[in-house]
Design a protein around this motif. Structure first.
Motif, mmCIF file in Angstrom:
data_model
loop_
_atom_site.group_PDB
_atom_site.id
_atom_site.type_symbol
_atom_site.label_atom_id
_atom_site.label_comp_id
_atom_site.label_asym_id
_atom_site.label_seq_id
_atom_site.Cartn_x
_atom_site.Cartn_y
_atom_site.Cartn_z
ATOM 1 N N GLY A 46 50.915 35.877 -58.217
ATOM 2 C CA GLY A 46 50.211 37.104 -58.572
ATOM 3 C C GLY A 46 49.944 37.208 -60.059
ATOM 4 O O GLY A 46 50.123 36.251 -60.819
ATOM 5 N N SER B 232 50.928 43.120 -63.734
ATOM 6 C CA SER B 232 50.176 44.341 -64.022
ATOM 7 C C SER B 232 50.939 45.251 -64.976
ATOM 8 O O SER B 232 50.356 46.145 -65.584
ATOM 9 N N SER C 198 56.000 44.450 -62.880
ATOM 10 C CA SER C 198 55.207 44.721 -61.684
ATOM 11 C C SER C 198 54.148 43.637 -61.549
ATOM 12 O O SER C 198 53.476 43.299 -62.522
ATOM 13 N N GLU D 26 50.792 42.211 -59.168
ATOM 14 C CA GLU D 26 49.781 42.383 -58.121
ATOM 15 C C GLU D 26 49.667 41.039 -57.423
ATOM 16 O O GLU D 26 49.323 40.031 -58.045
ATOM 17 N N ARG E 45 51.669 45.178 -54.336
ATOM 18 C CA ARG E 45 52.241 45.103 -55.675
ATOM 19 C C ARG E 45 53.765 45.115 -55.540
ATOM 20 O O ARG E 45 54.319 45.944 -54.823
ATOM 21 N N THR E 46 54.451 44.179 -56.192
ATOM 22 C CA THR E 46 55.917 44.170 -56.198
ATOM 23 C C THR E 46 56.419 44.647 -57.547
ATOM 24 O O THR E 46 55.741 44.476 -58.571
ATOM 25 N N THR E 47 57.608 45.248 -57.532
ATOM 26 C CA THR E 47 58.238 45.708 -58.767
ATOM 27 C C THR E 47 59.679 45.208 -58.795
ATOM 28 O O THR E 47 60.310 45.055 -57.746
#
Length: 194
Positions: A93, A96, A108, A110, A117-119
């Motif tokens: 990804g 972001s 974070s 994308e 979206r992962t955090t």
């Protein structure tokens, strides 16, 4: 003339009020009308190729979606990870966000080809906004402070689609989750081998 204008204004206001009342749904005796549930969303594709930390870290606290948008719940999973442990991108990804939120380091990502979206937090980032990362690539390390898991440390891993939180474990394919071997139960009436 002024009196006639005032009467017309009063009648116009009265008619507008009646029209508005006719268009307003009646109040419910048991409280406000329920909010319709969100439209069902497609299942999350199992595109993950790596755990965020470790090989198969213990899940200290699982995903507990809130009943309402602002309700109590746990909008991700807590994975056991000591301070200084490498935090990796679950899937490919673009970064972001990489910075601090409420005193904690947050990264974070994308995910490529999705609206997901992962955090990860609390993480001291080694990437910056706009960086492209591959699955398994290190994005930072677990911070020694800021974890709500105590001294042992953990990483809070979240997954979002727009503003909707999802279970991050759903990103991982079954072979990566490997929830343990199957258990066979004894069959009644069959003698066990000696």
């Amino acid at each position: 003339m002024r009196r006639a204008m005032r009467c017309v204004s009063v009648w116009a206001a009265l008619l507008l009020g009646l029209a508005a009342a006719a268009l307003t749904p009646p109040a419910r005796a048991d409280g406000p009308a329920p909010v319709p549930p969100p439209a069902p969303r497609a299942p999350v594709p199992a595109i993950g190729r790596a755990w965020p930390v470790g090989v198969r870290p213990p899940v200290l606290r699982g995903w507990e979606p809130p009943a309402t948008m602002y309700g109590a719940g746990h909008r991700g999973v807590d994975l056991a990870a000591p301070p200084g442990a490498a935090v990796r991108a679950v899937a490919a990804g673009r970064v972001s966000f990489a910075g601090r939120v409420a005193g904690r380091g947050v990264v974070s990502l994308e995910l490529t080809g999705t609206d997901l979206r992962t955090t990860y937090e609390p993480v001291s980032p080694s990437v910056k906004k706009g960086d492209e990362v591959g699955a398994g690539e290190v994005v930072g390390v677990v911070e020694p402070t800021g974890s709500h898991c105590g001294r042992a440390g953990c990483v809070h891993w979240g997954l979002l689609s727009g503003d909707t939180y999802l279970d991050p474990l759903s990103l991982l394919p079954p072979w990566l989750l490997n929830r343990g071997p199957s258990r066979l139960l004894p069959v009644l009436g069959v003698q066990l081998p000696a």
